[in-house]
Design an enzyme around this catalytic site. Structure first.
Site, PDB file in Angstrom:
ATOM      1  N   ASP A 258       0.846  -1.195   0.000  1.00  0.00           N
ATOM      2  CA  ASP A 258       0.000   0.000   0.000  1.00  0.00           C
ATOM      3  C   ASP A 258       0.881   1.244   0.000  1.00  0.00           C
ATOM      4  OD1 ASP A 258       0.828  -0.811   2.511  1.00  0.00           O
ATOM      5  OD2 ASP A 258      -1.175  -0.899   3.363  1.00  0.00           O
TER       6      ASP A 258
ATOM      7  N   GLU B   4      -5.816   3.611   3.659  1.00  0.00           N
ATOM      8  CA  GLU B   4      -6.212   4.287   4.895  1.00  0.00           C
ATOM      9  C   GLU B   4      -7.586   4.943   4.801  1.00  0.00           C
ATOM     10  OE1 GLU B   4      -4.663   4.089   7.591  1.00  0.00           O
ATOM     11  OE2 GLU B   4      -2.559   3.667   7.150  1.00  0.00           O
TER      12      GLU B   4
END
Length: 397
Positions: A75, A140
Site C-alpha cells: 500500500d 487508509e
C-alpha cells in the site's frame, strides 16, 4: 540457489534507500503523483511489464512463462499527520506522514522486485509462477484494494495466490506472525442521529421519560444497553462496537433536540456483522421508544475481515520455519481483505518491536511508538526479514 534467498548488505542498502526516499514524500488517498512516479522509476528499469489497472495503482508483471501467477501487495498512501521524528529523511510534505509503515511495505516489495529481476535473468526456471507486484492507493481511506480487484487484473493474469505484510510494533522485533482463518476484523463506521424535541427543562418536570423527547437521554440509554449487548454477543464470537463521538443539545437548560453518535463496529464474520447490525438497531429503537424519540442509523460497508486461506497458510507454515502462529484474531481492519475475496491469500505481520518508555529506537530492536503515531520509527534491518520471507514464498510450488 540458496545464496539467492539470503539477504545481504546490498539488499539492506537498497531497502533503506527506497524506504527513506518514500518516507520523504508522503501522499494521501488516491492523490499520489510523486509516489507513483518513484515506484514507476524503479520498476521500469527492470524486465517487467509496468501498467496501471485502476486509478493510482501501479502493477508490475514478471512473466516467466508459467500458467499461474503469485501476487505481492504493497500500500502506498500516508496519513494526515504532522511528523515529529526529527530524522534527516522526515516528511517534506507538511501535515502528512508515513506513520503506518506503508513506506516500509513499498520498500520491501520494490527490493523483492529487484531480486526477482536478477533471478529470472541468472536462474531461468527458478520461479514456479509468474509474479505480479501490486502497489495500491487508499488503504487508509476508502479501500483502494477494492478497485484493484474490480479491474479484473487478477483474472487477466491468472493470479491464484496473494501475499502482503504489515509492520507491527506490538510484536517482538523480527517476528513473522499470522494465523489461518480470521486474522483481522471487518470494520464498519457507524453513524447515528437521534431526533427529539428541544424544550426548557422546567417543562419536563413530572413527565414520564417517553414524554420528554430527550435525545441526550436516548443516547445515554443506548450507550449503556449496547455495552451489555456486546458482552452477550462476545460470548459467541469476538466483536466490539464503540462510539467515540457523542454530541447532544445546544444549551444547559434545554432538553437536547438532537444527538449524534459516531463509532465503529468490528467483527470477524459476515454472519456476526448482520447479527450485530440487527441487534444494535433493535437496541437503539428501544432506547428511542422509551424517550419519545426517533432515529436514523447508518452502517458503512467498510472492509471485510482479513481471512487467511487455510490451505495456503499450511503451505506457508511448511515453507517458513520462522512463522509464528497468533492465537487470537485482532480487532483492527485492513483492506487486504478485498483481495482475499478474489484469490486465496495470506497476510503477515512483521514485528518491529514494542515501543520503549523513552521513545528511542535504532539498533535497540523496538519501535518508537505505536502505528499512526507522529514519531514512528524502527530499526530498518527488520525489513531484511520481510524480503527473505517474500523470497521463500515466491519459491513455493
Amino acid at each position: 540457489m540458496a545464496d539467492k534467498l539470503n539477504a545481504t548488505a546490498q539488499d539492506l542498502e537498497l531497502l533503506v534507500r527506497f524506504r527513506r526516499d518514500l518516507h520523504r514524500i508522503p501522499e494521501l488517498d488516491y492523490d499520489l503523483p510523486q509516489t507513483t512516479r518513484y515506484i514507476r522509476s524503479v520498476l521500469e528499469s527492470l524486465s517487467c511489464e509496468v501498467f496501471s489497472p485502476s486509478a493510482s495503482c501501479i502493477c508490475a508483471l514478471f512473466d516467466v512463462g508459467n500458467a499461474h501467477t503469485v501476487a505481492i501487495r504493497a500500500d502506498m498512501d500516508a496519513l494526515p499527520i504532522t511528523e515529529a521524528t526529527g530524522v534527516s529523511f522526515a516528511s517534506e510534505h507538511e501535515g502528512r506522514m508515513h506513520a503506518c509503515g506503508h513506506d516500509a511495505h513499498m520498500s520491501m516489495a520494490l527490493a523483492t522486485a529487484v531480486w526477482v529481476d536478477a533471478l529470472v535473468r541468472d536462474c531461468p526456471g527458478a520461479l514456479p509462477r509468474n509474479v505480479l507486484f501490486v502497489f495500491q492507493p487508499a488503504e487508509e481511506t476508502t479501500g483502494g484494494a477494492k478497485r484493484v480487484c474490480e479491474s479484473g487484473v487478477f483474472e487477466r493474469y491468472k493470479v491464484d495466490r496473494i501475499f502482503g505484510f504489515h509492520v507491527w510494533p506490538d510484536l517482538p522485533w523480527g517476528t513473522v506472525a499470522s494465523r489461518p482463518g480470521a486474522l483481522l476484523a471487518r470494520s464498519s463506521e457507524t453513524h447515528i442521529t437521534i431526533h427529539g424535541q428541544s424544550t426548557h427543562i422546567a417543562k419536563t418536570y413530572g413527565l414520564h421519560d417517553e414524554e420528554t423527547h430527550d435525545a441526550a437521554l436516548a443516547a445515554a440509554r443506548f450507550l449503556v444497553s449496547e455495552r451489555w449487548l456486546m458482552r452477550r454477543l462476545q460470548q459467541d464470537e469476538p466483536c466490539v462496537a464503540q462510539f467515540g463521538l457523542v454530541e447532544a443539545g445546544t444549551v444547559c437548560n434545554a432538553v437536547a433536540g438532537e444527538a449524534r453518535l459516531a463509532g465503529s463496529l468490528r467483527v470477524f464474520s459476515d454472519e456476526m456483522f448482520e447479527r450485530a447490525k440487527a441487534e444494535l438497531t433493535s437496541t437503539l429503537e428501544m432506547a428511542c421508544s422509551e424517550t419519545g424519540c426517533t432515529y436514523e442509523i447508518d452502517f458503512a460497508e467498510g472492509y471485510p475481515p482479513v481471512t487467511n486461506d487455510a490451505e495456503l497458510y499450511a503451505a506457508c507454515e511448511s515453507a517458513l520455519p520462522e512463522l509464528t502462529r497468533i492465537d487470537d484474531p485482532l480487532l483492527i481492519a485492513e483492506d487486504f481483505a478485498f483481495y482475499q475475496r478474489y484469490v486465496p491469500g495470506v497476510f503477515f505481520l512483521l514485528g518491529v518491536g514494542e515501543p520503549e518508555v523513552d521513545g528511542s529506537c535504532g539498533e535497540l530492536g523496538h519501535a518508537t511508538c505505536a502505528l499512526h503515531g507522529d514519531t514512528l520509527m524502527f530499526d530498518e534491518h527488520v525489513l531484511l526479514r520481510g524480503i527473505s520471507v517474500y523470497r521463500q514464498l515466491l519459491q513455493m510450488r
